[in-house]
Design a protein around this motif. Structure first.
Motif, PDB file in Angstrom:
ATOM      1  N   TYR A 150     -11.480  20.915  28.478  1.00 15.26           N
ATOM      2  CA  TYR A 150     -11.572  19.457  28.394  1.00 15.26           C
ATOM      3  C   TYR A 150     -10.631  18.737  29.347  1.00 15.26           C
ATOM      4  O   TYR A 150     -10.382  17.558  29.189  1.00 15.26           O
ATOM      5  CB  TYR A 150     -11.276  18.996  26.966  1.00 15.26           C
ATOM      6  N   GLU A 183     -12.369  15.781  30.776  1.00 10.54           N
ATOM      7  CA  GLU A 183     -13.101  14.960  29.815  1.00 10.54           C
ATOM      8  C   GLU A 183     -12.945  13.462  30.089  1.00 10.54           C
ATOM      9  O   GLU A 183     -13.927  12.716  30.078  1.00 10.54           O
ATOM     10  CB  GLU A 183     -12.631  15.290  28.403  1.00 10.54           C
ATOM     11  N   SER A 188     -15.970  24.697  11.613  1.00  7.79           N
ATOM     12  CA  SER A 188     -15.424  24.359  12.924  1.00  7.79           C
ATOM     13  C   SER A 188     -14.245  23.423  12.719  1.00  7.79           C
ATOM     14  O   SER A 188     -14.307  22.520  11.885  1.00  7.79           O
ATOM     15  CB  SER A 188     -16.469  23.647  13.778  1.00  7.79           C
ATOM     16  N   ASP A 233     -11.371  17.988  15.933  1.00  7.92           N
ATOM     17  CA  ASP A 233     -10.686  17.528  17.135  1.00  7.92           C
ATOM     18  C   ASP A 233     -10.575  16.019  17.048  1.00  7.92           C
ATOM     19  O   ASP A 233     -11.449  15.370  16.463  1.00  7.92           O
ATOM     20  CB  ASP A 233     -11.476  17.874  18.398  1.00  7.92           C
ATOM     21  N   ARG A 234      -9.536  15.467  17.640  1.00 11.39           N
ATOM     22  CA  ARG A 234      -9.391  14.019  17.678  1.00 11.39           C
ATOM     23  C   ARG A 234      -9.587  13.528  19.104  1.00 11.39           C
ATOM     24  O   ARG A 234      -9.015  14.067  20.036  1.00 11.39           O
ATOM     25  CB  ARG A 234      -8.008  13.593  17.195  1.00 11.39           C
ATOM     26  N   LEU A 235     -10.407  12.505  19.238  1.00 10.39           N
ATOM     27  CA  LEU A 235     -10.588  11.828  20.518  1.00 10.39           C
ATOM     28  C   LEU A 235      -9.878  10.486  20.423  1.00 10.39           C
ATOM     29  O   LEU A 235     -10.195   9.667  19.556  1.00 10.39           O
ATOM     30  CB  LEU A 235     -12.069  11.600  20.816  1.00 10.39           C
ATOM     31  N   ASP A 295      -8.218   9.285  25.872  1.00 11.11           N
ATOM     32  CA  ASP A 295      -9.094  10.366  26.324  1.00 11.11           C
ATOM     33  C   ASP A 295     -10.439   9.842  26.818  1.00 11.11           C
ATOM     34  O   ASP A 295     -10.976  10.332  27.811  1.00 11.11           O
ATOM     35  CB  ASP A 295      -9.366  11.361  25.191  1.00 11.11           C
ATOM     36  N   TYR A 312      -8.561   6.524  16.579  1.00  6.12           N
ATOM     37  CA  TYR A 312      -9.155   7.762  17.084  1.00  6.12           C
ATOM     38  C   TYR A 312     -10.434   8.065  16.324  1.00  6.12           C
ATOM     39  O   TYR A 312     -10.727   7.479  15.296  1.00  6.12           O
ATOM     40  CB  TYR A 312      -8.187   8.938  16.974  1.00  6.12           C
ATOM     41  N   SER A 347     -12.415  11.464  14.775  1.00  9.43           N
ATOM     42  CA  SER A 347     -12.344  12.896  14.472  1.00  9.43           C
ATOM     43  C   SER A 347     -13.743  13.489  14.556  1.00  9.43           C
ATOM     44  O   SER A 347     -14.685  12.959  13.965  1.00  9.43           O
ATOM     45  CB  SER A 347     -11.801  13.126  13.054  1.00  9.43           C
ATOM     46  N   ARG A 376     -15.962  17.397  14.849  1.00  7.96           N
ATOM     47  CA  ARG A 376     -15.944  18.851  14.837  1.00  7.96           C
ATOM     48  C   ARG A 376     -16.050  19.329  16.282  1.00  7.96           C
ATOM     49  O   ARG A 376     -16.696  18.701  17.128  1.00  7.96           O
ATOM     50  CB  ARG A 376     -17.096  19.413  14.010  1.00  7.96           C
ATOM     51  N   ALA A 377     -15.414  20.432  16.588  1.00 10.24           N
ATOM     52  CA  ALA A 377     -15.342  20.938  17.957  1.00 10.24           C
ATOM     53  C   ALA A 377     -16.718  21.115  18.618  1.00 10.24           C
ATOM     54  O   ALA A 377     -16.883  20.752  19.786  1.00 10.24           O
ATOM     55  CB  ALA A 377     -14.549  22.236  17.991  1.00 10.24           C
ATOM     56  N   ARG A 381     -17.995  17.695  19.739  1.00  9.77           N
ATOM     57  CA  ARG A 381     -17.252  17.217  20.906  1.00  9.77           C
ATOM     58  C   ARG A 381     -17.747  17.920  22.167  1.00  9.77           C
ATOM     59  O   ARG A 381     -17.948  17.289  23.208  1.00  9.77           O
ATOM     60  CB  ARG A 381     -15.766  17.466  20.713  1.00  9.77           C
TER      61      ARG A 381
END
Length: 116
Positions: free
Chosen positions: A3, A6, A40, A43-45, A49, A76, A78, A80-81, A84
């Motif tokens: 990433y 990204e 899974s 992840d936080r975006l 980002d 942010y 949240s 799941r990977a 993302r």
């Protein structure tokens, strides 16, 4: 999934589309996502980002779709990977298809396609 590019990908897409077009692309990406079985990690975006517009569009799309694989807060989102990764690939393909991608983004896509 790597990433490191990204932010470049998200900002490239945002710069090439109107707010409505960008939101529609995010919505389409969410509608084509198929959740894999199993657990899974989250992840936080953050806005740093994906940009403020990216965070807002993603938050709205997640809330409207009722997608249980992501949750939006004020600072942010949240995800799941696998979701993302799916969003990243959709946006990456968009910047490549519209000749907006840097050489690094194209190389990253090719390496991913080859399993490297």
């Amino acid at each position: 999934m790597d990433y490191r590019l990204e932010s470049e990908v998200w900002r490239g897409v945002q710069g090439s589309l109107t707010n409505e077009g960008f939101a529609a692309l995010i919505w389409d990406a969410l509608s084509t996502y198929k959740r894999p079985p199993g657990y899974s990690p989250l992840d936080r975006l953050y806005a740093g980002d994906v940009g403020e517009a990216g965070l807002e569009a993603l938050s709205i799309a997640l809330n409207e779709s009722g997608n249980p694989t992501g949750a939006a807060t004020a600072s942010y989102v949240s995800l799941r990977a696998p979701l993302r990764a799916h969003l990243y690939r959709v946006l990456q393909r968009h910047v490549i298809a519209h000749f907006l991608a840097s050489d690094k983004v194209v190389d990253n896509c090719m390496a991913s396609d080859l399993g490297l």
